[in-house]
Write a protein that holds these residues in place. Sequence first.
Motif, short mmCIF file in Angstrom:
data_model
loop_
_atom_site.label_atom_id
_atom_site.label_comp_id
_atom_site.label_asym_id
_atom_site.label_seq_id
_atom_site.Cartn_x
_atom_site.Cartn_y
_atom_site.Cartn_z
N ARG A 280 48.44 21.93 64.68
CA ARG A 280 49.31 22.70 65.55
C ARG A 280 48.59 23.90 66.13
O ARG A 280 48.70 24.20 67.33
CB ARG A 280 50.54 23.15 64.77
CG ARG A 280 51.55 23.91 65.59
CD ARG A 280 52.75 24.28 64.73
NE ARG A 280 53.36 23.10 64.13
CZ ARG A 280 54.37 23.15 63.26
NH1 ARG A 280 54.85 24.34 62.89
NH2 ARG A 280 54.87 22.05 62.76
N LEU A 281 47.81 24.61 65.29
CA LEU A 281 47.09 25.78 65.78
C LEU A 281 46.05 25.39 66.82
O LEU A 281 45.88 26.06 67.85
CB LEU A 281 46.43 26.50 64.61
CG LEU A 281 45.61 27.76 64.96
CD1 LEU A 281 46.50 28.81 65.61
CD2 LEU A 281 44.92 28.32 63.72
N THR A 282 45.34 24.27 66.58
CA THR A 282 44.34 23.82 67.54
C THR A 282 44.98 23.46 68.87
O THR A 282 44.45 23.76 69.94
CB THR A 282 43.57 22.62 66.97
OG1 THR A 282 43.01 22.98 65.70
CG2 THR A 282 42.46 22.19 67.91
N ARG A 283 46.13 22.80 68.82
CA ARG A 283 46.81 22.45 70.07
C ARG A 283 47.26 23.69 70.82
O ARG A 283 47.21 23.75 72.05
CB ARG A 283 48.01 21.55 69.76
CG ARG A 283 47.62 20.15 69.29
CD ARG A 283 48.82 19.21 69.34
NE ARG A 283 49.90 19.66 68.48
CZ ARG A 283 50.04 19.28 67.21
NH1 ARG A 283 49.16 18.45 66.67
NH2 ARG A 283 51.04 19.73 66.48
N ARG A 322 41.32 31.04 73.64
CA ARG A 322 42.40 31.99 73.40
C ARG A 322 42.17 32.79 72.12
O ARG A 322 42.53 33.96 72.04
CB ARG A 322 43.74 31.24 73.30
CG ARG A 322 44.14 30.54 74.59
CD ARG A 322 45.41 29.74 74.37
NE ARG A 322 45.76 28.98 75.56
CZ ARG A 322 46.73 28.07 75.59
NH1 ARG A 322 47.43 27.83 74.50
NH2 ARG A 322 46.99 27.42 76.70
N ILE A 323 41.59 32.14 71.12
CA ILE A 323 41.41 32.83 69.85
C ILE A 323 40.48 34.03 70.01
O ILE A 323 40.70 35.09 69.40
CB ILE A 323 40.86 31.85 68.77
CG1 ILE A 323 40.84 32.52 67.41
CG2 ILE A 323 39.49 31.33 69.16
CD1 ILE A 323 42.17 32.88 66.86
N LEU A 351 33.14 40.47 65.59
CA LEU A 351 33.60 39.46 66.54
C LEU A 351 32.45 38.96 67.41
O LEU A 351 32.29 37.75 67.63
CB LEU A 351 34.71 40.05 67.40
CG LEU A 351 35.20 39.18 68.57
CD1 LEU A 351 35.83 37.90 68.05
CD2 LEU A 351 36.18 39.95 69.43
N LEU A 352 31.64 39.87 67.91
CA LEU A 352 30.53 39.48 68.77
C LEU A 352 29.47 38.71 68.01
O LEU A 352 28.76 37.88 68.59
CB LEU A 352 29.92 40.71 69.42
CG LEU A 352 30.78 41.41 70.47
CD1 LEU A 352 30.10 42.66 70.99
CD2 LEU A 352 31.08 40.46 71.63
N ALA A 353 29.31 38.96 66.71
CA ALA A 353 28.33 38.21 65.92
C ALA A 353 28.62 36.72 65.98
O ALA A 353 27.70 35.89 66.12
CB ALA A 353 28.32 38.71 64.48
N PHE A 354 29.88 36.34 65.90
CA PHE A 354 30.24 34.93 65.97
C PHE A 354 30.21 34.41 67.41
O PHE A 354 29.71 33.32 67.68
CB PHE A 354 31.63 34.71 65.36
CG PHE A 354 31.64 34.75 63.86
CD1 PHE A 354 31.35 33.62 63.12
CD2 PHE A 354 31.93 35.92 63.19
CE1 PHE A 354 31.35 33.65 61.74
CE2 PHE A 354 31.94 35.96 61.80
CZ PHE A 354 31.64 34.82 61.08
N ALA A 355 30.76 35.19 68.34
CA ALA A 355 30.83 34.73 69.72
C ALA A 355 29.44 34.60 70.34
O ALA A 355 29.13 33.59 71.00
CB ALA A 355 31.69 35.69 70.54
N LEU A 356 28.58 35.59 70.14
CA LEU A 356 27.24 35.54 70.72
C LEU A 356 26.39 34.44 70.11
O LEU A 356 25.69 33.72 70.83
CB LEU A 356 26.56 36.90 70.53
CG LEU A 356 27.15 38.07 71.30
CD1 LEU A 356 26.47 39.37 70.90
CD2 LEU A 356 27.03 37.86 72.80
N SER A 357 26.44 34.28 68.78
CA SER A 357 25.62 33.24 68.15
C SER A 357 26.11 31.85 68.54
O SER A 357 25.30 30.93 68.72
CB SER A 357 25.63 33.41 66.63
OG SER A 357 26.96 33.31 66.12
N ALA A 358 27.43 31.68 68.69
CA ALA A 358 27.95 30.37 69.07
C ALA A 358 27.51 29.99 70.48
O ALA A 358 27.02 28.88 70.72
CB ALA A 358 29.48 30.37 68.98
#
Length: 452
Positions: A280-283, A322-323, A351-358
């Motif tokens: 549900r969360l993924t949708r 969105r997350i 937050l940026l550590a995950f977003a930038l590395s991804a």
Amino acid sequence: MRTSLQRYARSRGLWLMLLVAPVGARYMISDESGGGLAIAIGDHLPVLTSPVLGIWLGIIVSTLLLPVGYIYLRANVTRRQPWQVEEVSPGSRRAIMLGRFGADVAVLLGFLTALNLAGWVLGWMLVSGPYNPWQITLALWMVAAPALIGLAALRQVFDARPLLRRGWGDLLFVVLWMASIIMPASMQGQPPSLAVSMADFTGFYAPMVAGSPHRDDNFTIGGVDVKPGRVKLDAMAGLAAPGYAPSRALWIVLSVLAVLLAAQVYRPHQAVAQQRGPGRLTRWLDPGAPPPAQMDAPPARLQSLPFVRLAWAEARLIGAGRIFKVLALAAALAGLVPDYRHAGSPAALLLLAFALSAHAGRCEARRLLGLTGTAALGPMHRRIAFVLAGTGWAIALALPAALATVQAAPLALGAITGFAAALVAIGLASLTSSGFAARVVLLIGWYVYLST
């Protein structure tokens, strides 16, 4: 195990690691001038006897270099497990995981052996008093070997469950690594025993306390300003402290048991098409299908300011989903807390550590680089745009704090941390063709930033 060792042997990273160990050993040893990494007792360096040298090298390996070993294990050639071949193998999963665990242990202990040889050479040049290479070996292996074996077991445990095979496993490792260093602090004031030593996975508490003058637990590991003069550390008494040797052996036994348990709860790798449908969360987080193509659209024209548009596209890709937007709003609101340096800034950086590395891992994939090399703006332009976009996101997250305090300091801090994080992310991703190493390094850097 033999197959895994053969794959290791064909890896350039293995031989590079074995060569770096002796070269870097000298720079691990601190002196009164402040160079190297210090192990200080009451802000004084210990007299560098043979067993003290072994303990010194072992503590550095079991504390500060564990993240390097984790990155190596999770990113080396043995990580590839094609589900079409291996997951239908009739072989025992227990045997497979024990074999990989044995190969990982052999490689890590090979690194420790190279460091041991370098320690013998350093001892011959630097040791005060009688030179005893076997005391160097005993101290080094008693401290560092159980920690490295436990690290190899942790790698197999993380590989057993899908949730821990990627980012969540990296985050959990950083938490466990920090806990292993902090945990002995809760034992201060207690005499060495089996229970106390079992709480010390990294193995430095008992040798430092039991061997220090007057059982002093005022010691520091890492970068520290030391005072002139040295204190005597009875390292052999520390290694013979009550419960210390049994605790190191017990940690090895627990590591093997952890691998056996991981084999029991192992969940096979699956193709994306065979995995369960989205929850549900993924949708809810799914951005939805893209708009239909406009068949009668005019041909695309050359855009003005292409580099600016490239930087904007990188910013959109870093903040996709969105997350991210929900978490970015939470991090920006955290900046309204009065102490921005220890509240809003670490929240934005995490937050940026995950977003930038991804995103760095996605855009630096080997097969994608060949495609982006044909674009009007090449990969280096995109990397510069990535750094600018990451810096822009950090400044944007710091904007509420700057408006609330009517000061430019949050914006300057956001620009500095965002630029550094983006530069580390894209730099390591370009070297490794993966965002994994960048994520671990950024998470460790985030912890250091938060705790200082």
